[in-house]
Write a protein that holds these residues in place. Structure first.
Motif, mmCIF file in Angstrom:
data_model
loop_
_atom_site.group_PDB
_atom_site.id
_atom_site.type_symbol
_atom_site.label_atom_id
_atom_site.label_comp_id
_atom_site.label_asym_id
_atom_site.label_seq_id
_atom_site.Cartn_x
_atom_site.Cartn_y
_atom_site.Cartn_z
ATOM 1 N N PRO A 65 2.431 8.023 -10.849
ATOM 2 C CA PRO A 65 1.042 8.457 -10.813
ATOM 3 C C PRO A 65 0.834 9.870 -10.299
ATOM 4 O O PRO A 65 -0.073 10.564 -10.749
ATOM 5 C CB PRO A 65 0.385 7.450 -9.870
ATOM 6 C CG PRO A 65 1.489 6.782 -9.166
ATOM 7 C CD PRO A 65 2.667 6.833 -10.066
ATOM 8 N N ASN A 89 0.819 -1.196 0.000
ATOM 9 C CA ASN A 89 0.000 0.000 0.000
ATOM 10 C C ASN A 89 0.866 1.265 0.000
ATOM 11 O O ASN A 89 0.559 2.249 -0.656
ATOM 12 C CB ASN A 89 -0.877 -0.030 1.269
ATOM 13 C CG ASN A 89 -2.091 0.836 1.143
ATOM 14 O OD1 ASN A 89 -2.457 1.219 0.053
ATOM 15 N ND2 ASN A 89 -2.714 1.138 2.261
ATOM 16 N N ILE A 99 -8.768 5.698 -1.034
ATOM 17 C CA ILE A 99 -8.616 4.363 -1.618
ATOM 18 C C ILE A 99 -7.686 3.523 -0.755
ATOM 19 O O ILE A 99 -7.981 2.377 -0.426
ATOM 20 C CB ILE A 99 -8.046 4.464 -3.055
ATOM 21 C CG1 ILE A 99 -8.993 5.271 -3.948
ATOM 22 C CG2 ILE A 99 -7.821 3.083 -3.638
ATOM 23 C CD1 ILE A 99 -8.435 5.554 -5.327
ATOM 24 N N GLN A 100 -6.558 4.124 -0.364
ATOM 25 C CA GLN A 100 -5.589 3.364 0.413
ATOM 26 C C GLN A 100 -6.114 3.024 1.797
ATOM 27 O O GLN A 100 -5.868 1.925 2.310
ATOM 28 C CB GLN A 100 -4.295 4.155 0.526
ATOM 29 C CG GLN A 100 -3.665 4.322 -0.838
ATOM 30 C CD GLN A 100 -2.218 4.691 -0.745
ATOM 31 O OE1 GLN A 100 -1.871 5.719 -0.178
ATOM 32 N NE2 GLN A 100 -1.367 3.857 -1.276
ATOM 33 N N ILE A 123 3.146 1.262 -3.672
ATOM 34 C CA ILE A 123 2.571 1.423 -5.009
ATOM 35 C C ILE A 123 2.557 2.871 -5.509
ATOM 36 O O ILE A 123 3.026 3.139 -6.600
ATOM 37 C CB ILE A 123 1.203 0.735 -5.092
ATOM 38 C CG1 ILE A 123 1.472 -0.752 -5.332
ATOM 39 C CG2 ILE A 123 0.349 1.301 -6.209
ATOM 40 C CD1 ILE A 123 0.266 -1.592 -5.433
ATOM 41 N N PRO A 124 2.104 3.842 -4.715
ATOM 42 C CA PRO A 124 2.149 5.208 -5.266
ATOM 43 C C PRO A 124 3.567 5.703 -5.501
ATOM 44 O O PRO A 124 3.775 6.642 -6.261
ATOM 45 C CB PRO A 124 1.440 6.055 -4.210
ATOM 46 C CG PRO A 124 1.266 5.187 -3.028
ATOM 47 C CD PRO A 124 1.438 3.782 -3.419
ATOM 48 N N TYR A 143 -6.773 9.411 -3.460
ATOM 49 C CA TYR A 143 -5.900 8.273 -3.205
ATOM 50 C C TYR A 143 -5.827 7.881 -1.736
ATOM 51 O O TYR A 143 -5.687 6.706 -1.411
ATOM 52 C CB TYR A 143 -4.507 8.535 -3.772
ATOM 53 C CG TYR A 143 -4.520 8.500 -5.265
ATOM 54 C CD1 TYR A 143 -4.702 7.290 -5.928
ATOM 55 C CD2 TYR A 143 -4.409 9.649 -6.027
ATOM 56 C CE1 TYR A 143 -4.757 7.232 -7.296
ATOM 57 C CE2 TYR A 143 -4.455 9.602 -7.404
ATOM 58 C CZ TYR A 143 -4.635 8.388 -8.034
ATOM 59 O OH TYR A 143 -4.697 8.336 -9.387
ATOM 60 N N PHE A 179 2.485 13.025 1.030
ATOM 61 C CA PHE A 179 3.184 11.754 0.937
ATOM 62 C C PHE A 179 4.593 11.851 1.521
ATOM 63 O O PHE A 179 5.287 10.857 1.606
ATOM 64 C CB PHE A 179 3.281 11.301 -0.527
ATOM 65 C CG PHE A 179 2.000 10.739 -1.085
ATOM 66 C CD1 PHE A 179 1.725 9.383 -0.952
ATOM 67 C CD2 PHE A 179 1.083 11.527 -1.748
ATOM 68 C CE1 PHE A 179 0.554 8.843 -1.475
ATOM 69 C CE2 PHE A 179 -0.080 10.997 -2.271
ATOM 70 C CZ PHE A 179 -0.355 9.653 -2.134
#
Lengths: 345, 281
Positions: free
Chosen positions: A50, A39, A308-309, A42-43, A305, A76
């Protein structure tokens, strides 16, 4: 006889239980760790970056792009070394900080998810239990009954092959639009606020019945097929033949076959959990049911996002807990596991 | 089982023949369907909200797109996802399960740990977070990510199968007579697993189609083009059933159900061919 056993028996059973459960918990913690790392990764490592892609959409509005860029960099923590990002990720996680939702700005993701979680759980759990019980009974009933089997099997196959949400759409169309007996959107009427009054609960159940039934029907097919095959297999086994030779009644033989056949079905329960969760998420979308699936889709449509995560983490935790419950259930219904460890067989 | 025997039971199994006919027909529709229509799947062809009629065999949707065209193109992409995604999952599962079972030891431990971890994580959840970060998604990319996430149960089943084959007498015999490892694998073990692998592939085929449909429905389908799942997603987003447009939702879902159910029935039929005990008496 129990009283003739050495006194150490109870003690060893407790030690075994602790060992068994600890081992399971360890595997689940490891799984969670793995999933959370995916998790996180991935970004950051996905080919095509992305986040740049997201910002590129605002290329015509350089001001917004700049704001967005700094927001994502901060959110992030992209300007830090990778190791630090990773540590920060876990630190924030243990503080319950899953980020801020963009779709429902400025609500924290955790709050959004916790608000929709009860709707999903109250839909999913009863559906799994009811379909498991009914499906197994049906499957056991039709096994080795030529005509009944020939009618029932294609029905079961159709049910289990249908996408969950499509079946939901069909039920919504039939009962909500054509017959107009059930509502097809939301978990309760718009005019209401959630409370524990009778009026609200009855209204909630009224909205709950269609999504619930569509889930049960689709899940039921798989259990029935599995049980039918298991029963046929068990009725071929030596013990069934022996009982038959002794002149036992068919219903008694079938009862024993059922008790043996239910064990692999419980194992199947753990394997099917993922599919059931996925089915519930999509069914919620059909009925605009405000659970995890519905907000997940909103998150996807709005490129939110963090939401979603957050949903991903909650789904994983839920499935892990359910797996653990199935492990304990298995321990209770299959005495052989316990006894093999304590040396009784 | 030799080939002649296999063909004999294969052609006499009603389930298999029925399933093959249905699948063959659907494959033909998906290959030649696009030639039967003069529209483009995303083209705003004519008046919206038309129920099935002579000009638009399956009606039109809210945007006036021809649903027959969308359906045949969608069927094509569903079958492709099943073929590629299911195929990839089968190959990965086969390789990992086989290596784990045949090599054993720590190699096995590590691979099985990974497999067990991935088995617990719901595939759709994993697919969602991967697909959500892909800026461009085509049918092929969708197949690849489905293939990369759907293999664990296959690996576990293949491993169990390998473990039981490894200890059979004929393999021992080959080993005693100093047959090369690669020869043992490809000439002794693999042929005995082919039937099993074929059945696994059929299940993975159906699983990949369902997974792709779920992804499409949740909004993570191919970014361009059309699929049966996207048709259903649009129908739901634009309140097709509230507007009474049943033709928009019934065919795509029924086709998916038909394909997957046919695959399951074919699998049951194959099971009967390979396991004499299950044959109908």
């Amino acid at each position: 006889m129990n009283f003739s056993r050495p006194k150490g028996r109870d003690c060893s059973e407790v030690i075994f239980l602790r060992k068994y459960l600890l081992k399971k918990i360890l595997i689940y913690v490891l799984t969670f760790f793995f999933a959370a790392t995916i998790n996180w990764a991935i970004p950051r490592f996905m080919p095509g970056n992305p986040i740049h892609f997201l910002i590129a959409r605002f290329a015509t509005l350089p001001e917004s792009a700049k704001v967005l860029q700094s927001y994502f960099t901060q959110a992030f923590g992209l300007d830090r070394p990778l190791m630090e990002q990773y540590v920060n990720f876990w630190r924030a996680f243990f503080k319950g900080d899953l980020g801020i939702s963009i779709y429902l700005y400025p609500q924290p993701v955790l709050k959004v998810i916790l608000r929709s979680l009860p709707y999903t759980v109250l839909l999913l759990l009863p559906a799994i239990i009811v379909s498991f019980v009914i499906g197994n009974r049906f499957g056991a009933f039709v096994a080795r009954k030529k005509y009944l089997d020939n009618i029932a099997l294609p029905i079961f196959y159709t049910l289990t092959a249908a996408p969950y949400f499509w079946f939901g759409i069909l039920l919504a169309w039939l009962f909500g639009v054509v017959l107009k007996v059930f509502p097809i959107a939301g978990a309760y009427s718009f005019a209401m606020t959630p409370s524990f009054s009778w009026r609200f609960v009855s209204n909630y159940l009224y909205h709950w019945i269609l999504p619930f039934s569509s889930l049960v029907l689709v899940m039921l097919g798989g259990w029935a097929i599995g049980m039918r095959n298991m029963i046929i297999y068990e009725l071929e086994a030596n013990y069934s033949r022996y009982m038959e030779a002794l002149g036992s009644s068919q219903s008694l033989i079938r009862r024993y076959a059922y008790r043996n056949a239910i064990l692999p079905q419980v194992t199947g329960l753990a394997i099917q959990l993922g599919t059931a969760v996925a089915g519930t998420l999509t069914t919620e979308i059909v009925f605009s049911y405000p659970g995890i699936g519905y907000i997940l889709m909103q998150g996807i449509l709005n490129q939110d996002y963090f939401l979603i995560q957050g949903c991903f983490l909650f789904i994983i935790v839920g499935v892990l807990i359910a797996n653990f419950i199935v492990d304990i259930l298995y321990l209770i219904i299959d005495p052989r596991i316990r006894k093999s460890y304590t040396g009784e067989i | 089982m030799n080939l002649k025997e296999f063909v004999y039971f294969f052609l006499r199994n009603k389930k298999i023949i029925t399933a093959l006919c249905i699948l063959g027909l659907l494959a033909l529709v998906s290959i030649f369907g696009p030639f039967l229509t003069s529209y483009d799947p995303l083209e705003f062809a004519s008046a919206p909200y038309q129920p099935p009629n002579r000009q638009h065999w399956l009606g039109t949707n809210t945007f006036g797109q021809d649903l027959f065209t969308q359906t045949v193109y969608g069927l094509r992409s569903s079958l492709l996802v099943g073929l590629f995604g299911g195929g990839l999952a089968t190959i990965i599962g086969l390789i990992i399960g086989f290596l784990a079972g045949y090599r054993g030891g720590w190699f096995d431990e590590i691979l099985m740990m990974l497999t067990n971890i991935l088995m617990v994580i719901p595939t759709l959840a994993l697919l969602i977070i991967i697909a959500a970060y892909l800026p461009y998604r085509g049918v092929l990319i969708q197949s690849v990510i489905i293939g990369l996430t759907a293999w664990p149960w296959t690996a576990r089943a293949v491993r169990a199968q390998t473990l039981s084959l490894k200890t059979r007498e004929f393999v021992d015999l080959a080993r005693i007579t100093a047959t090369r490892s690669s020869k043992i694998i490809f000439q002794e073990i693999m042929p005995n697993m082919m039937s099993y692998v074929f059945m696994v592939f059929i299940l993975q085929f159906g699983g990949a189609i369902l997974a792709a449909t779920g992804l499409d429905f949740i909004g993570l389908g191919p970014t361009r083009g059309i699929s049966l799942g996207i048709m259903l997603q649009q129908a739901t987003l634009w309140n097709a059933i509230q507007l009474g447009m049943w033709w928009w939702v019934v065919t795509p879902g029924a086709l998916i159900t038909l394909v997957v159910a046919t695959l399951y029935i074919m699998n049951t039929g194959l099971d009967e061919v390979f396991n004499p005990r299950l044959r109908e008496m």
